[in-house]
Design a protein around this motif. Structure first.
Motif, PDB file in Angstrom:
ATOM      1  N   ILE A  72       0.834  -1.196   0.000  1.00 46.08           N
ATOM      2  CA  ILE A  72       0.000   0.000   0.000  1.00 46.08           C
ATOM      3  C   ILE A  72       0.874   1.253   0.000  1.00 46.08           C
ATOM      4  O   ILE A  72       0.576   2.232  -0.702  1.00 46.08           O
ATOM      5  CB  ILE A  72      -0.981  -0.015   1.193  1.00 46.08           C
ATOM      6  CG1 ILE A  72      -2.032  -1.089   0.969  1.00 46.08           C
ATOM      7  CG2 ILE A  72      -1.639   1.337   1.380  1.00 46.08           C
ATOM      8  CD1 ILE A  72      -2.935  -1.349   2.154  1.00 46.08           C
ATOM      9  N   ALA A  73       1.958   1.241   0.763  1.00 50.92           N
ATOM     10  CA  ALA A  73       2.867   2.386   0.779  1.00 50.92           C
ATOM     11  C   ALA A  73       3.480   2.612  -0.600  1.00 50.92           C
ATOM     12  O   ALA A  73       3.585   3.753  -1.072  1.00 50.92           O
ATOM     13  CB  ALA A  73       3.965   2.184   1.824  1.00 50.92           C
ATOM     14  N   MET A  74       3.882   1.537  -1.260  1.00 56.63           N
ATOM     15  CA  MET A  74       4.451   1.675  -2.608  1.00 56.63           C
ATOM     16  C   MET A  74       3.401   2.148  -3.606  1.00 56.63           C
ATOM     17  O   MET A  74       3.705   2.943  -4.498  1.00 56.63           O
ATOM     18  CB  MET A  74       5.046   0.352  -3.077  1.00 56.63           C
ATOM     19  CG  MET A  74       6.386   0.046  -2.491  1.00 56.63           C
ATOM     20  SD  MET A  74       7.629   1.284  -2.888  1.00 56.63           S
ATOM     21  CE  MET A  74       7.786   1.060  -4.641  1.00 56.63           C
ATOM     22  N   GLY A  78       4.705   5.485  -4.508  1.00 57.80           N
ATOM     23  CA  GLY A  78       5.510   5.197  -5.686  1.00 57.80           C
ATOM     24  C   GLY A  78       6.970   5.544  -5.471  1.00 57.80           C
ATOM     25  O   GLY A  78       7.574   5.201  -4.461  1.00 57.80           O
ATOM     26  N   GLY A  79       7.550   6.256  -6.410  1.00 58.32           N
ATOM     27  CA  GLY A  79       8.948   6.648  -6.323  1.00 58.32           C
ATOM     28  C   GLY A  79       9.207   7.672  -5.241  1.00 58.32           C
ATOM     29  O   GLY A  79      10.344   7.874  -4.819  1.00 58.32           O
ATOM     30  N   TYR A  80       8.171   8.343  -4.779  1.00 59.75           N
ATOM     31  CA  TYR A  80       8.323   9.357  -3.736  1.00 59.75           C
ATOM     32  C   TYR A  80       8.653   8.718  -2.384  1.00 59.75           C
ATOM     33  O   TYR A  80       9.098   9.398  -1.473  1.00 59.75           O
ATOM     34  CB  TYR A  80       7.046  10.184  -3.647  1.00 59.75           C
ATOM     35  CG  TYR A  80       7.192  11.449  -2.852  1.00 59.75           C
ATOM     36  CD1 TYR A  80       7.997  12.485  -3.312  1.00 59.75           C
ATOM     37  CD2 TYR A  80       6.527  11.624  -1.652  1.00 59.75           C
ATOM     38  CE1 TYR A  80       8.137  13.646  -2.591  1.00 59.75           C
ATOM     39  CE2 TYR A  80       6.668  12.780  -0.919  1.00 59.75           C
ATOM     40  CZ  TYR A  80       7.466  13.790  -1.397  1.00 59.75           C
ATOM     41  OH  TYR A  80       7.618  14.940  -0.670  1.00 59.75           O
ATOM     42  N   LEU A  81       8.455   7.396  -2.272  1.00 60.30           N
ATOM     43  CA  LEU A  81       8.764   6.694  -1.026  1.00 60.30           C
ATOM     44  C   LEU A  81      10.234   6.847  -0.670  1.00 60.30           C
ATOM     45  O   LEU A  81      10.584   6.956   0.508  1.00 60.30           O
ATOM     46  CB  LEU A  81       8.393   5.213  -1.149  1.00 60.30           C
ATOM     47  CG  LEU A  81       8.633   4.346   0.084  1.00 60.30           C
ATOM     48  CD1 LEU A  81       7.751   4.802   1.237  1.00 60.30           C
ATOM     49  CD2 LEU A  81       8.368   2.899  -0.215  1.00 60.30           C
ATOM     50  N   LYS A  82      11.094   6.890  -1.671  1.00 61.80           N
ATOM     51  CA  LYS A  82      12.528   7.050  -1.417  1.00 61.80           C
ATOM     52  C   LYS A  82      12.809   8.406  -0.774  1.00 61.80           C
ATOM     53  O   LYS A  82      13.689   8.536   0.069  1.00 61.80           O
ATOM     54  CB  LYS A  82      13.305   6.900  -2.726  1.00 61.80           C
ATOM     55  CG  LYS A  82      14.776   6.934  -2.567  1.00 61.80           C
ATOM     56  CD  LYS A  82      15.266   5.735  -1.807  1.00 61.80           C
ATOM     57  CE  LYS A  82      16.775   5.781  -1.709  1.00 61.80           C
ATOM     58  NZ  LYS A  82      17.287   4.905  -0.718  1.00 61.80           N
ATOM     59  N   SER A  88      10.028   5.072   5.177  1.00 58.68           N
ATOM     60  CA  SER A  88      10.737   3.828   4.895  1.00 58.68           C
ATOM     61  C   SER A  88      11.514   3.365   6.128  1.00 58.68           C
ATOM     62  O   SER A  88      11.659   2.167   6.365  1.00 58.68           O
ATOM     63  CB  SER A  88      11.666   3.990   3.691  1.00 58.68           C
ATOM     64  OG  SER A  88      12.630   4.977   3.931  1.00 58.68           O
ATOM     65  N   ALA A  89      11.993   4.306   6.949  1.00 60.82           N
ATOM     66  CA  ALA A  89      12.654   3.925   8.200  1.00 60.82           C
ATOM     67  C   ALA A  89      11.648   3.311   9.170  1.00 60.82           C
ATOM     68  O   ALA A  89      11.963   2.346   9.869  1.00 60.82           O
ATOM     69  CB  ALA A  89      13.330   5.130   8.828  1.00 60.82           C
ATOM     70  N   ARG A  90      10.440   3.839   9.197  1.00 58.15           N
ATOM     71  CA  ARG A  90       9.396   3.257  10.057  1.00 58.15           C
ATOM     72  C   ARG A  90       9.058   1.836   9.625  1.00 58.15           C
ATOM     73  O   ARG A  90       8.860   0.960  10.462  1.00 58.15           O
ATOM     74  CB  ARG A  90       8.132   4.108  10.007  1.00 58.15           C
ATOM     75  CG  ARG A  90       8.276   5.440  10.619  1.00 58.15           C
ATOM     76  CD  ARG A  90       7.543   5.458  11.887  1.00 58.15           C
ATOM     77  NE  ARG A  90       7.713   6.798  12.437  1.00 58.15           N
ATOM     78  CZ  ARG A  90       7.555   7.076  13.671  1.00 58.15           C
ATOM     79  NH1 ARG A  90       7.202   6.128  14.499  1.00 58.15           N
ATOM     80  NH2 ARG A  90       7.738   8.276  14.128  1.00 58.15           N
ATOM     81  N   LEU A  95       9.513  -3.979  10.665  1.00 60.86           N
ATOM     82  CA  LEU A  95      10.018  -5.289  10.270  1.00 60.86           C
ATOM     83  C   LEU A  95      10.976  -5.855  11.307  1.00 60.86           C
ATOM     84  O   LEU A  95      10.889  -7.020  11.677  1.00 60.86           O
ATOM     85  CB  LEU A  95      10.705  -5.199   8.908  1.00 60.86           C
ATOM     86  CG  LEU A  95      11.219  -6.498   8.319  1.00 60.86           C
ATOM     87  CD1 LEU A  95      10.058  -7.448   8.047  1.00 60.86           C
ATOM     88  CD2 LEU A  95      12.002  -6.236   7.056  1.00 60.86           C
ATOM     89  N   SER A  96      11.872  -5.026  11.818  1.00 62.88           N
ATOM     90  CA  SER A  96      12.818  -5.532  12.823  1.00 62.88           C
ATOM     91  C   SER A  96      12.109  -5.847  14.136  1.00 62.88           C
ATOM     92  O   SER A  96      12.454  -6.820  14.807  1.00 62.88           O
ATOM     93  CB  SER A  96      13.945  -4.529  13.046  1.00 62.88           C
ATOM     94  OG  SER A  96      13.447  -3.332  13.590  1.00 62.88           O
TER      95      SER A  96
END
Length: 104
Positions: A72-74, A78-82, A88-90, A95-96
């Motif tokens: 959903i985030a992607m 999209g490319g703005y996620l970078k 992306s750190a969250r 995940l960790s």
């Protein structure tokens, strides 16, 4: 990218369509898996014999939910996620936290 560089336009379009449908199918399967595991609380006879079957069931359920959240985030960014490094750190933190044991 290889499909866009293909000199044969029709073959490039067919290759792109296959890749796009593969990604869409994978995202739909993530959503369905997350829904089913959420509704059943990941109760499955698959892990009944394992000593830590409850832990494996929860890891399976949380992994499916995380995959859905990442999809959903992607889709939304999209490319703005970078550029959104905090998001992306969250996702990396989530995940960790899923795989590291809690020591309390």
């Amino acid at each position: 990218m290889n499909a866009a560089r293909n000199p044969d336009r029709q073959a490039g379009i067919a290759e792109f369509d296959r890749a796009l449908m593969g990604h869409i199918g994978f995202a739909i399967s993530n959503a369905a898996r997350s829904l089913v595991l959420g509704l059943t609380l990941a109760r499955s006879p698959k892990y009944r014999r394992a000593d830590d079957h409850a832990l494996l069931q929860h890891v399976n359920r949380y992994s499916a939910s995380f995959a859905l959240a990442a999809d959903i985030a992607m889709l939304a960014l999209g490319g703005y996620l970078k550029k959104k490094e905090t998001l992306s750190a969250r996702l990396g933190d989530v995940l960790s936290a899923m795989y590291l044991p809690r020591w309390y």
